[in-house]
Enzyme design. Structure first.
Site, PDB file in Angstrom:
ATOM      1  N   ALA A  63       0.827  -1.255  -0.074  1.00 27.43           N
ATOM      2  CA  ALA A  63       0.048  -0.047  -0.015  1.00 27.43           C
ATOM      3  C   ALA A  63       0.793   1.200   0.227  1.00 27.43           C
ATOM      4  CB  ALA A  63      -0.947   0.035   1.333  1.00 27.43           C
ATOM      5  N   GLY A 108       0.553  -4.877   0.883  1.00 32.71           N
ATOM      6  CA  GLY A 108      -0.596  -4.942  -0.031  1.00 32.71           C
ATOM      7  C   GLY A 108      -0.534  -5.727  -1.309  1.00 32.71           C
ATOM      8  N   GLU A 111      -0.980  -9.157  -0.379  1.00 39.57           N
ATOM      9  CA  GLU A 111      -2.323  -9.378  -0.077  1.00 39.57           C
ATOM     10  C   GLU A 111      -3.138  -9.635  -1.453  1.00 39.57           C
ATOM     11  OE1 GLU A 111      -1.745  -6.287   2.627  1.00 39.57           O
ATOM     12  OE2 GLU A 111      -2.888  -7.581   4.252  1.00 39.57           O
ATOM     13  N   GLU A 131       4.517  -5.021   7.130  1.00 39.28           N
ATOM     14  CA  GLU A 131       3.771  -4.091   8.017  1.00 39.28           C
ATOM     15  C   GLU A 131       4.327  -3.823   9.572  1.00 39.28           C
ATOM     16  OE1 GLU A 131       2.336  -6.470   5.880  1.00 39.28           O
ATOM     17  OE2 GLU A 131       0.805  -5.534   4.903  1.00 39.28           O
TER      18      GLU A 131
HETATM   19  N1  CO8 Z   1       4.587   3.117  -0.930  1.00 41.38           N
HETATM   20  C1  CO8 Z   1       5.073   4.349  -1.323  1.00 41.38           C
HETATM   21  N2  CO8 Z   1       6.216   4.379  -2.035  1.00 41.38           N
HETATM   22  C2  CO8 Z   1       6.805   3.469  -2.426  1.00 41.38           C
HETATM   23  C3  CO8 Z   1       6.426   2.108  -1.805  1.00 41.38           C
HETATM   24  C4  CO8 Z   1       5.274   2.242  -1.033  1.00 41.38           C
HETATM   25  N3  CO8 Z   1       4.663   0.846  -0.558  1.00 41.38           N
HETATM   26  N4  CO8 Z   1       7.441   1.271  -2.089  1.00 41.38           N
HETATM   27  C5  CO8 Z   1       8.286   2.042  -2.782  1.00 41.38           C
HETATM   28  N5  CO8 Z   1       7.960   3.320  -3.066  1.00 41.38           N
HETATM   29  C6  CO8 Z   1       8.888   4.122  -3.670  1.00 41.38           C
HETATM   30  C7  CO8 Z   1      10.028   4.750  -2.979  1.00 41.38           C
HETATM   31  O1  CO8 Z   1       9.841   5.583  -1.804  1.00 41.38           O
HETATM   32  C8  CO8 Z   1      10.895   5.391  -4.118  1.00 41.38           C
HETATM   33  O2  CO8 Z   1      10.567   6.560  -4.154  1.00 41.38           O
HETATM   34  P1  CO8 Z   1      11.409   7.619  -4.477  1.00 41.38           P
HETATM   35  O3  CO8 Z   1      12.164   7.127  -6.034  1.00 41.38           O
HETATM   36  O4  CO8 Z   1      10.510   8.956  -4.679  1.00 41.38           O
HETATM   37  O5  CO8 Z   1      12.551   7.924  -3.405  1.00 41.38           O
HETATM   38  C9  CO8 Z   1      10.402   4.434  -5.275  1.00 41.38           C
HETATM   39  O6  CO8 Z   1       9.179   3.766  -4.928  1.00 41.38           O
HETATM   40  C10 CO8 Z   1      11.516   3.440  -5.504  1.00 41.38           C
HETATM   41  O7  CO8 Z   1      11.704   2.647  -4.213  1.00 41.38           O
HETATM   42  P2  CO8 Z   1      13.289   2.080  -3.780  1.00 41.38           P
HETATM   43  O8  CO8 Z   1      14.071   3.409  -3.944  1.00 41.38           O
HETATM   44  O9  CO8 Z   1      13.107   2.240  -2.149  1.00 41.38           O
HETATM   45  O10 CO8 Z   1      13.483   1.017  -4.440  1.00 41.38           O
HETATM   46  P3  CO8 Z   1      14.726  -0.077  -3.864  1.00 41.38           P
HETATM   47  O11 CO8 Z   1      14.979  -1.117  -5.132  1.00 41.38           O
HETATM   48  O12 CO8 Z   1      15.645   0.282  -3.285  1.00 41.38           O
HETATM   49  O13 CO8 Z   1      13.837  -0.973  -2.909  1.00 41.38           O
HETATM   50  C11 CO8 Z   1      11.840  -1.930  -2.164  1.00 41.38           C
HETATM   51  C12 CO8 Z   1      12.527  -1.519  -3.419  1.00 41.38           C
HETATM   52  C13 CO8 Z   1      12.506  -3.080  -1.210  1.00 41.38           C
HETATM   53  C14 CO8 Z   1      10.407  -2.527  -2.666  1.00 41.38           C
HETATM   54  C15 CO8 Z   1      11.611  -0.691  -1.127  1.00 41.38           C
HETATM   55  O14 CO8 Z   1      10.923   0.255  -1.975  1.00 41.38           O
HETATM   56  C16 CO8 Z   1      10.406  -0.975  -0.141  1.00 41.38           C
HETATM   57  O15 CO8 Z   1      10.812  -1.466   1.121  1.00 41.38           O
HETATM   58  N6  CO8 Z   1       9.030  -0.540  -0.313  1.00 41.38           N
HETATM   59  C17 CO8 Z   1       8.313  -0.507   0.690  1.00 41.38           C
HETATM   60  C18 CO8 Z   1       7.632  -2.135   0.936  1.00 41.38           C
HETATM   61  C19 CO8 Z   1       6.856  -2.054   2.042  1.00 41.38           C
HETATM   62  O16 CO8 Z   1       7.090  -1.754   3.290  1.00 41.38           O
HETATM   63  N7  CO8 Z   1       5.389  -2.435   1.688  1.00 41.38           N
HETATM   64  C20 CO8 Z   1       4.435  -2.555   2.680  1.00 41.38           C
HETATM   65  C21 CO8 Z   1       3.707  -1.356   2.737  1.00 41.38           C
HETATM   66  S1  CO8 Z   1       2.546  -1.621   4.086  1.00 41.38           S
HETATM   67  C22 CO8 Z   1       1.059  -2.092   3.201  1.00 41.38           C
HETATM   68  O17 CO8 Z   1       1.138  -2.563   2.252  1.00 41.38           O
HETATM   69  C23 CO8 Z   1       0.284  -2.390   4.067  1.00 41.38           C
HETATM   70  C24 CO8 Z   1      -1.268  -3.070   3.407  1.00 41.38           C
HETATM   71  C25 CO8 Z   1      -2.362  -2.753   4.321  1.00 41.38           C
HETATM   72  C26 CO8 Z   1      -2.781  -1.392   4.306  1.00 41.38           C
HETATM   73  C27 CO8 Z   1      -3.799  -1.203   5.475  1.00 41.38           C
HETATM   74  C28 CO8 Z   1      -4.304   0.251   5.721  1.00 41.38           C
HETATM   75  C29 CO8 Z   1      -4.565   0.736   6.975  1.00 41.38           C
END
Ligand code: CO8
Length: 257
Positions: A63, A108, A111, A131
């Site tokens: 998400a 997500g 999910e 999460e």
């Molecule tokens: N949300 C927003 N932006 C994101 C997300 C995300 N989930 N994932 C990646 N991005 C963005 C980064 O911020 C980055 O943006 P910018 O270029 O502006 O800095 C761009 O995408 C590229 O990402 P990275 O530079 O981080 O790329 P890497 O190759 O270094 O890393 C990863 C890739 C490992 C996937 C890393 O981006 C990461 O860890 N992302 C987050 C993963 C995460 O924690 N996902 C779970 C989110 S929580 C969730 O899904 C909850 C679901 C239920 C919600 C319920 C609501 C109440």
């Protein structure tokens, strides 16, 4: 028509590609809304839906954390419900849905893949529920579906540690059915979709309904439920066509009636 989705229709097979390259296809409210709309707008005659992510790096990286960062309790509840409702729509769609997981499937992303009927992935796929490292729990029904798919012990380990797993581990624990080289993933998804779409659509829909609904019923009720839908198959033209084709050593062209 959509800002974050690409929809492709190839005969009876629809492919929905989630496309938000700047955030590795992370799901914000707008994307969730578009997925719901696209599912409602699937053309009649669609027999299988494939869901994938744009690019070679990420299926869905979760998400959208920037959208969630400032939510209060009520807004968090509403955001979770929005995702959960869209994913339930996928799960209860009368046609099979295949997740072709082409990279990161985190939070997500894992999910939405779990709301699909069948998951296959590329060798570079990574799955995880990170999460708790963000101070939340899986909120798009991940606690519910992960435990059902891989068992309670493994689901708890994945969710409590928040650690990602690679494609081969996802295969080993039964989270995906098969792993392909990246260039072979979509052809494999299409081949699977074609094999399914050659079968009687009403029967496939009933089978999905029996497996999904029967899973949560006591055994005797699940058997009675299956028995009712089995009986209903005999009210379809496809049952007549399928059995007549077998007996005359031909191949049925199912009409979905
Ligand atoms: N949300 C927003 N932006 C994101 C997300 C995300 N989930 N994932 C990646 N991005 C963005 C980064 O911020 C980055 O943006 P910018 O270029 O502006 O800095 C761009 O995408 C590229 O990402 P990275 O530079 O981080 O790329 P890497 O190759 O270094 O890393 C990863 C890739 C490992 C996937 C890393 O981006 C990461 O860890 N992302 C987050 C993963 C995460 O924690 N996902 C779970 C989110 S929580 C969730 O899904 C909850 C679901 C239920 C919600 C319920 C609501 C109440």
């Amino acid at each position: 028509m959509y800002n974050y989705l690409k929809i492709e229709q190839d005969g009876a097979i629809a492919t929905l590609t989630i496309s938000a390259p700047k955030t590795l296809n992370a799901l914000n409210s707008a994307i969730l809304g578009e997925i719901g709309q696209a599912i409602d707008a699937l053309p009649a005659g669609t027999r299988v839906l494939i869901i994938t992510g744009d690019g070679e790096k990420s299926f869905v990286a979760g998400a959208d954390i920037s959208e969630m960062a400032h939510l209060d309790e009520g807004e968090g509840f509403a955001f979770g419900k929005r995702g959960a409702d869209v994913f339930r729509k996928i799960e209860t769609l009368p046609i099979p849905v295949i997740a072709a997981v082409n990279g990161f499937a985190l939070g997500g992303g894992c999910e939405i893949a779990m709301a699909c009927d069948i998951r296959i992935c590329s060798s570079n796929a990574r799955f995880g529920q990170p999460e708790v490292g963000l101070g939340i729990i899986p909120g798009f029904s991940g606690t519910v579906r992960l435990a059902r798919l891989v068992g309670m012990g493994m689901a708890k380990q994945l969710i409590f540690t928040g650690k990602n797993i690679k494609a081969d581990e996802a295969l080993r624990i039964g989270l995906v059915n098969a792993v392909y080289e990246p260039g072979e993933l979509m052809p494999a998804a299409k081949q699977l979709a074609e094999a399914i779409s050659a079968n009687a659509p009403v029967a496939v829909a009933y089978a999905k309904q029996c497996i999904n609904d029967g899973y949560d019923l006591p055994t005797a009720e699940a058997i009675a439920y299956e028995n009712r839908l089995f009986g209903r198959c005999f009210a379809t033209e496809d049952q007549k066509a399928g059995m007549a084709a077998f007996l005359s050593k031909g191949k049925a062209q199912f009409q979905g009636k």
